[in-house]
Motif scaffolding. Structure first.
Motif, PDB file in Angstrom:
ATOM      1  N   ASN A  68       0.952  -1.516   0.238  1.00 16.12           N
ATOM      2  CA  ASN A  68      -0.548   0.083  -0.082  1.00 16.12           C
ATOM      3  C   ASN A  68       0.795   0.966  -0.472  1.00 16.12           C
ATOM      4  O   ASN A  68       0.485   2.103  -0.753  1.00 16.12           O
ATOM      5  N   LEU A  69       2.096   1.385   0.863  1.00 15.59           N
ATOM      6  CA  LEU A  69       2.763   2.518   0.513  1.00 15.59           C
ATOM      7  C   LEU A  69       3.399   2.259  -0.595  1.00 15.59           C
ATOM      8  O   LEU A  69       3.801   4.090  -1.000  1.00 15.59           O
ATOM      9  N   ILE A  70       3.587   1.301  -2.099  1.00 13.45           N
ATOM     10  CA  ILE A  70       4.468   1.656  -2.744  1.00 13.45           C
ATOM     11  C   ILE A  70       3.472   2.246  -3.534  1.00 13.45           C
ATOM     12  O   ILE A  70       3.291   3.314  -4.261  1.00 13.45           O
ATOM     13  N   ARG A  71       2.041   1.619  -3.346  1.00 14.70           N
ATOM     14  CA  ARG A  71       1.004   2.385  -4.111  1.00 14.70           C
ATOM     15  C   ARG A  71       0.740   3.500  -3.946  1.00 14.70           C
ATOM     16  O   ARG A  71       0.980   4.832  -4.968  1.00 14.70           O
ATOM     17  N   ALA A  72       0.981   4.661  -3.130  1.00 18.60           N
ATOM     18  CA  ALA A  72       0.387   5.643  -2.187  1.00 18.60           C
ATOM     19  C   ALA A  72       1.545   6.373  -2.787  1.00 18.60           C
ATOM     20  O   ALA A  72       1.460   7.375  -3.344  1.00 18.60           O
ATOM     21  N   ALA A  73       2.646   5.865  -2.880  1.00 18.15           N
ATOM     22  CA  ALA A  73       4.213   6.522  -3.423  1.00 18.15           C
ATOM     23  C   ALA A  73       4.975   7.170  -4.637  1.00 18.15           C
ATOM     24  O   ALA A  73       5.221   7.795  -5.304  1.00 18.15           O
TER      25      ALA A  73
ATOM     26  N   GLY B 147       6.204  -5.509 -12.036  1.00 17.87           N
ATOM     27  CA  GLY B 147       4.973  -4.555 -13.233  1.00 17.87           C
ATOM     28  C   GLY B 147       4.037  -4.400 -12.421  1.00 17.87           C
ATOM     29  O   GLY B 147       4.590  -3.783 -11.089  1.00 17.87           O
ATOM     30  N   ALA B 148       3.405  -3.278 -13.110  1.00 21.92           N
ATOM     31  CA  ALA B 148       2.670  -1.953 -12.686  1.00 21.92           C
ATOM     32  C   ALA B 148       1.655  -2.475 -11.925  1.00 21.92           C
ATOM     33  O   ALA B 148       1.726  -1.208 -10.391  1.00 21.92           O
ATOM     34  N   ASN B 149       0.936  -3.972 -12.520  1.00 22.04           N
ATOM     35  CA  ASN B 149       0.099  -3.992 -10.973  1.00 22.04           C
ATOM     36  C   ASN B 149       0.642  -4.886  -9.768  1.00 22.04           C
ATOM     37  O   ASN B 149       1.083  -5.888 -10.584  1.00 22.04           O
ATOM     38  N   LEU B 150       0.844  -4.091  -8.778  1.00 18.12           N
ATOM     39  CA  LEU B 150       0.893  -4.875  -7.656  1.00 18.12           C
ATOM     40  C   LEU B 150       0.335  -5.829  -6.879  1.00 18.12           C
ATOM     41  O   LEU B 150      -1.079  -5.345  -6.752  1.00 18.12           O
TER      42      LEU B 150
END
Ligand code: ADP
Ligand code: MG
Length: 225
Positions: free
Chosen positions: A197-202, A222-225
């Protein structure tokens, strides 16, 4: 800045990491993910010369770590700020003294000056806690102090090992914001975390690449974590 070329590492048994190639270009932002025990901390240690590869080559600022003396490695370390997973402090020293310890140890205290330190503490939001002792600090305060200590020497590269490990979501975002700001100032950043979630936020704020350790190897996620 830091390059790994077909690196393997073993603690004595079989290889924990194998065939790992990685190039941290100046100003780049990378995340490193993978399950607990996958070797994230080990990979970071290879990146700052704490561990030597059992095969392949690690280059710090263009130089093969195997060819470097301990002094050479120590000098390179001044250009690499590390936020350790367990962020240990000396409990009898104040937060301000702990943060400036790398300067004291390297004899660069005088050139840095107090203004720098108070500016840095202000930046991480710890001005009020400057005189507090580490046991009096919360988890989030400790993490921000560890980040301040990692940047006090003005490093080119920042390696952070689970910097948001013991803090709540809001504090995680705040720490991430500080790391993004450092990147905007031109610093090269590598963050080990298992918090997707943190990676997505960043990723909404910064062009970060996501690397994942899987089956002992390093993969570009890839793009979709
Ligand atoms: P991660 O940070 O991804 O959780 P680590 O790099 O800390 O993974 O550890 C990977 C594996 O290597 C784990 O199984 C761990 O027990 C082992 N390991 C880590 N440090 C040592 C060491 N100094 N000696 C032997 N084994 C170790
Ligand atoms: Mg770890």
């Amino acid at each position: 800045m830091i390059e790994l070329d077909k690196v393997a590492h073993s603690y004595g048994g079989g290889d924990l990491l194998t065939d790992v190639s990685l190039r941290l270009a100046p100003g780049s932002f990378h995340f490193l993910t993978g399950p607990s025990g996958a070797g994230k901390s080990t990979l970071l240690k290879l990146c700052y010369g704490e561990l030597l590869p059992s095969a392949g080559q690690v280059r710090l600022f263009g130089r093969d770590v195997r060819q470097m003396t301990r002094d050479d490695v120590a000098r390179s370390r001044q250009r690499i700020g590390v936020v350790h997973q367990d962020c240990q402090f000396l409990d009898h020293l104040s937060l301000a003294e702990n943060v400036s310890l790398p300067l004291t140890v390297s004899g660069r205290e005088a050139e840095a000056g107090d203004d720098n330190l108070s500016e840095l503490l202000n930046w991480v939001g710890l001005s009020r806690q400057a005189d507090a002792l580490p046991p009096q600090l919360s988890g989030g305060e400790r993490q921000r102090a560890a980040l301040a200590r990692a940047v006090i020497m003005g490093p080119d590269v920042i390696l952070a090992d689970e910097p948001t490990g013991n803090v709540d979501w809001e504090m995680s975002l705040r720490l991430m914001q500080l790391l993004v700001e450092l990147n905007r100032m031109g610093k090269t950043i590598l963050i080990a975390t298992h918090d997707l979630n943190l990676i997505r936020a960043a990723k909404a704020q910064v062009a970060a690449r996501v690397l994942r350790i899987k089956d002992r190897r390093l993969h570009l996620a890839g793009a979709n974590l």
